[in-house]
Design a protein around this motif. Sequence first.
Motif, PDB file in Angstrom:
ATOM      1  N   ALA A   1      32.618  41.703  49.021  1.00  0.00           N
ATOM      2  CA  ALA A   1      33.262  40.791  49.067  1.00  0.00           C
ATOM      3  C   ALA A   1      33.857  40.408  47.239  1.00  0.00           C
ATOM      4  O   ALA A   1      33.598  39.333  46.597  1.00  0.00           O
ATOM      5  CB  ALA A   1      32.108  39.680  49.680  1.00  0.00           C
ATOM      6  N   ASP A   2      33.228  41.197  46.383  1.00  0.00           N
ATOM      7  CA  ASP A   2      33.311  42.125  45.013  1.00  0.00           C
ATOM      8  C   ASP A   2      34.804  41.985  44.462  1.00  0.00           C
ATOM      9  O   ASP A   2      35.017  43.058  44.676  1.00  0.00           O
ATOM     10  CB  ASP A   2      32.313  42.859  44.925  1.00  0.00           C
ATOM     11  N   PRO A   3      35.483  40.946  44.113  1.00  0.00           N
ATOM     12  CA  PRO A   3      36.725  41.297  43.526  1.00  0.00           C
ATOM     13  C   PRO A   3      36.566  42.758  42.557  1.00  0.00           C
ATOM     14  O   PRO A   3      35.794  42.584  41.688  1.00  0.00           O
ATOM     15  CB  PRO A   3      37.223  40.285  42.817  1.00  0.00           C
ATOM     16  N   LEU A   4      37.711  43.540  42.629  1.00  0.00           N
ATOM     17  CA  LEU A   4      38.052  44.342  41.637  1.00  0.00           C
ATOM     18  C   LEU A   4      39.493  43.758  40.479  1.00  0.00           C
ATOM     19  O   LEU A   4      39.409  42.452  40.373  1.00  0.00           O
ATOM     20  CB  LEU A   4      38.998  45.259  42.048  1.00  0.00           C
ATOM     21  N   ALA A   5      38.600  44.244  39.541  1.00  0.00           N
ATOM     22  CA  ALA A   5      40.124  43.983  38.015  1.00  0.00           C
ATOM     23  C   ALA A   5      41.122  44.159  38.366  1.00  0.00           C
ATOM     24  O   ALA A   5      41.331  45.123  38.679  1.00  0.00           O
ATOM     25  CB  ALA A   5      39.359  44.982  36.976  1.00  0.00           C
ATOM     26  N   THR A   6      41.599  42.885  38.141  1.00  0.00           N
ATOM     27  CA  THR A   6      43.154  42.829  38.910  1.00  0.00           C
ATOM     28  C   THR A   6      43.966  41.738  37.445  1.00  0.00           C
ATOM     29  O   THR A   6      43.099  41.074  36.964  1.00  0.00           O
ATOM     30  CB  THR A   6      43.237  42.008  39.939  1.00  0.00           C
ATOM     31  N   TRP A   7      45.315  42.541  37.237  1.00  0.00           N
ATOM     32  CA  TRP A   7      46.034  41.280  36.924  1.00  0.00           C
ATOM     33  C   TRP A   7      46.068  40.185  36.986  1.00  0.00           C
ATOM     34  O   TRP A   7      45.835  40.000  38.398  1.00  0.00           O
ATOM     35  CB  TRP A   7      47.522  42.020  36.647  1.00  0.00           C
ATOM     36  N   GLN A   8      46.602  38.957  36.397  1.00  0.00           N
ATOM     37  CA  GLN A   8      46.492  37.643  37.015  1.00  0.00           C
ATOM     38  C   GLN A   8      48.496  37.328  36.420  1.00  0.00           C
ATOM     39  O   GLN A   8      49.243  38.264  35.895  1.00  0.00           O
ATOM     40  CB  GLN A   8      46.167  37.155  35.975  1.00  0.00           C
ATOM     41  N   THR A   9      48.416  36.236  37.843  1.00  0.00           N
ATOM     42  CA  THR A   9      49.996  35.163  37.113  1.00  0.00           C
ATOM     43  C   THR A   9      50.192  34.360  36.448  1.00  0.00           C
ATOM     44  O   THR A   9      48.617  33.993  36.396  1.00  0.00           O
ATOM     45  CB  THR A   9      51.221  35.353  38.459  1.00  0.00           C
ATOM     46  N   ASP A  10      51.020  33.325  35.525  1.00  0.00           N
ATOM     47  CA  ASP A  10      50.336  32.142  35.469  1.00  0.00           C
ATOM     48  C   ASP A  10      51.417  31.555  36.686  1.00  0.00           C
ATOM     49  O   ASP A  10      52.218  29.930  35.956  1.00  0.00           O
ATOM     50  CB  ASP A  10      52.040  32.216  34.302  1.00  0.00           C
ATOM     51  N   GLY A  11      51.543  32.143  37.183  1.00  0.00           N
ATOM     52  CA  GLY A  11      51.876  30.245  38.529  1.00  0.00           C
ATOM     53  C   GLY A  11      52.132  31.387  39.688  1.00  0.00           C
ATOM     54  O   GLY A  11      50.314  31.454  39.749  1.00  0.00           O
ATOM     55  N   ILE A  12      52.735  30.503  41.192  1.00  0.00           N
ATOM     56  CA  ILE A  12      51.865  30.703  41.876  1.00  0.00           C
ATOM     57  C   ILE A  12      52.080  32.163  42.762  1.00  0.00           C
ATOM     58  O   ILE A  12      53.448  32.614  42.636  1.00  0.00           O
ATOM     59  CB  ILE A  12      52.425  29.398  42.656  1.00  0.00           C
ATOM     60  N   VAL A  13      51.572  32.920  43.784  1.00  0.00           N
ATOM     61  CA  VAL A  13      52.072  33.995  44.310  1.00  0.00           C
ATOM     62  C   VAL A  13      52.349  33.774  45.980  1.00  0.00           C
ATOM     63  O   VAL A  13      51.680  32.591  46.464  1.00  0.00           O
ATOM     64  CB  VAL A  13      50.977  35.068  44.331  1.00  0.00           C
ATOM     65  N   TRP A  14      53.004  33.648  46.015  1.00  0.00           N
ATOM     66  CA  TRP A  14      54.017  33.928  47.468  1.00  0.00           C
ATOM     67  C   TRP A  14      53.839  34.490  49.034  1.00  0.00           C
ATOM     68  O   TRP A  14      54.022  33.943  49.917  1.00  0.00           O
ATOM     69  CB  TRP A  14      55.332  32.455  48.147  1.00  0.00           C
ATOM     70  N   SER A  15      53.790  35.747  48.303  1.00  0.00           N
ATOM     71  CA  SER A  15      53.912  37.186  49.026  1.00  0.00           C
ATOM     72  C   SER A  15      54.331  38.308  48.368  1.00  0.00           C
ATOM     73  O   SER A  15      53.621  38.289  46.886  1.00  0.00           O
ATOM     74  CB  SER A  15      55.393  36.988  49.445  1.00  0.00           C
TER      75      SER A  15
END
Length: 496
Positions: A24-38
């Motif tokens: 349940a511990d998240p890995l380092a991940t890139w981010q978006t500046d909006g919504i991910v739909w798919s």
Amino acid sequence: MCCTTALLDASLAAAADGKPSFSADPLATWQTDGIVWSLAAANGVVYVGGTFDNVRPPGAAPGQQQVKRRNFAAFDAVTGKLLPCAPSFTGHHHTVRAMKASADGRVLYVGGSFNRVGSTAVANAVAFDTSTCTLSKTFRPSVSATVRAVEPTDRAIYLGGDFSRIGGQPRNRVAAVTPQGALLPFRADVDLPVRALAAATSHGRLFVGGDFESVNGQGARSLVTLNPTSGKTVLTYPNWFPPLSSVKTIARDKTRFYVGAEGHGPGIFDGRIAGRLTNGTLVWKDTCRGATQAIVPYEGVLYSASHAHDCDETPGGFPERGDRQHLLAQSLDNRKILHWFPDTNDGLGEHVGPRALAVSRGTLWVGGEFTQVNGADQQGLTRFGARDTGAPDVPVLAVSGTGPGAVTLTWRASSDRDDASLTYRIYRDGKLVAQQTKTSTYWDMPKMSHTDTAPPGSHRYAIEVTDGTNTSPRSDAVTVTVPPKTDRTRAAGGPR
């Protein structure tokens, strides 16, 4: 038929170990500046589609260190590295709503609401060669409105959404085209948008889910099975969904199909259903509230993205508390909610949190409209691996009583996102003097206590808790003065 079905169910039950594959511990991940739909996965790459203009590195604040990605990005599934595959999707509502790769991973099919990819004019559905990240020159179906679901098979690519025409020909919200993009004779009349597709061609079935009430002129609320060649109705599912509940996601494994729904208003259904591929009969149905957006079955567990609340009637579930749990794991065999509780916030847009799931190379990717994961800032995208790195919460230790030669300590059980059974260690003056093991959840943290037989004088007590892999820091110490035993106490056999 009954005996065959029973054997299939028994086989699946034996295969399902009921244990999540992910921490349940998240890995380092890139981010978006909006919504991910798919999300889609192919050959160790995870593709991210949605409504966003940029991505930024793990830990970067909004607006900082941005890299341009117009509604589409690609990442290494294991390392999380941003990859150079970066076609831009623009025009119409400039959003990617659906993606799925061919079975061999060579082609990625993309649908949404867009009319350009890079400088190329398109119409809401395209395909890419995944080895070169180049746009297919042949797969260019002209779809009249938003594509919300894509399901590729060897012979046909099924599209679902809001459209009424493809290539100028009537096709009401569901259609089939060849891998080269030519329209196929498959035809079904669906009255309202299609949001989810899953093919089981070896069983002669195409599962279709959405907002609809009628398919091919007969009642079919939210879910229908069609013949994958003709589009004729094979099965409807009366009484599975009440009015105002829509199917948002469908997935399948070798023996079952799984459905997640979202409802609005009283008496709706928001949870998940398992059915048999062979005959479409119900296996189980949970009753959690909270708009299921995405599901994925993996190694005996069904992972779901929602904003679950009031799961009290589902085995392993939690009562209504006024809060939301956005990610869940359930046993494929019996719908039991397993102890795996990473979480996001509601985030942007419609405030439902996560909207998409994909598993690749032993990593679970999650996309959506959230802006936090496990209480830390993280926007649009996160992922989970197998390694457990999170320690349980630190308990607060208190003294509830002292007596000659004895101290009674109390604390509230801790919670851990991926371990129910925790061990508590009591230290006196830095030395371990006792330990207890207790099962707890974030909604049920019982009160615990320990009475320590201690020599007279001043002592410092502290507590720590471990899940067997990770141990919390020790709590702040509490200082206690223990009085000596008196003659009367000794005669009575000690403190009572």
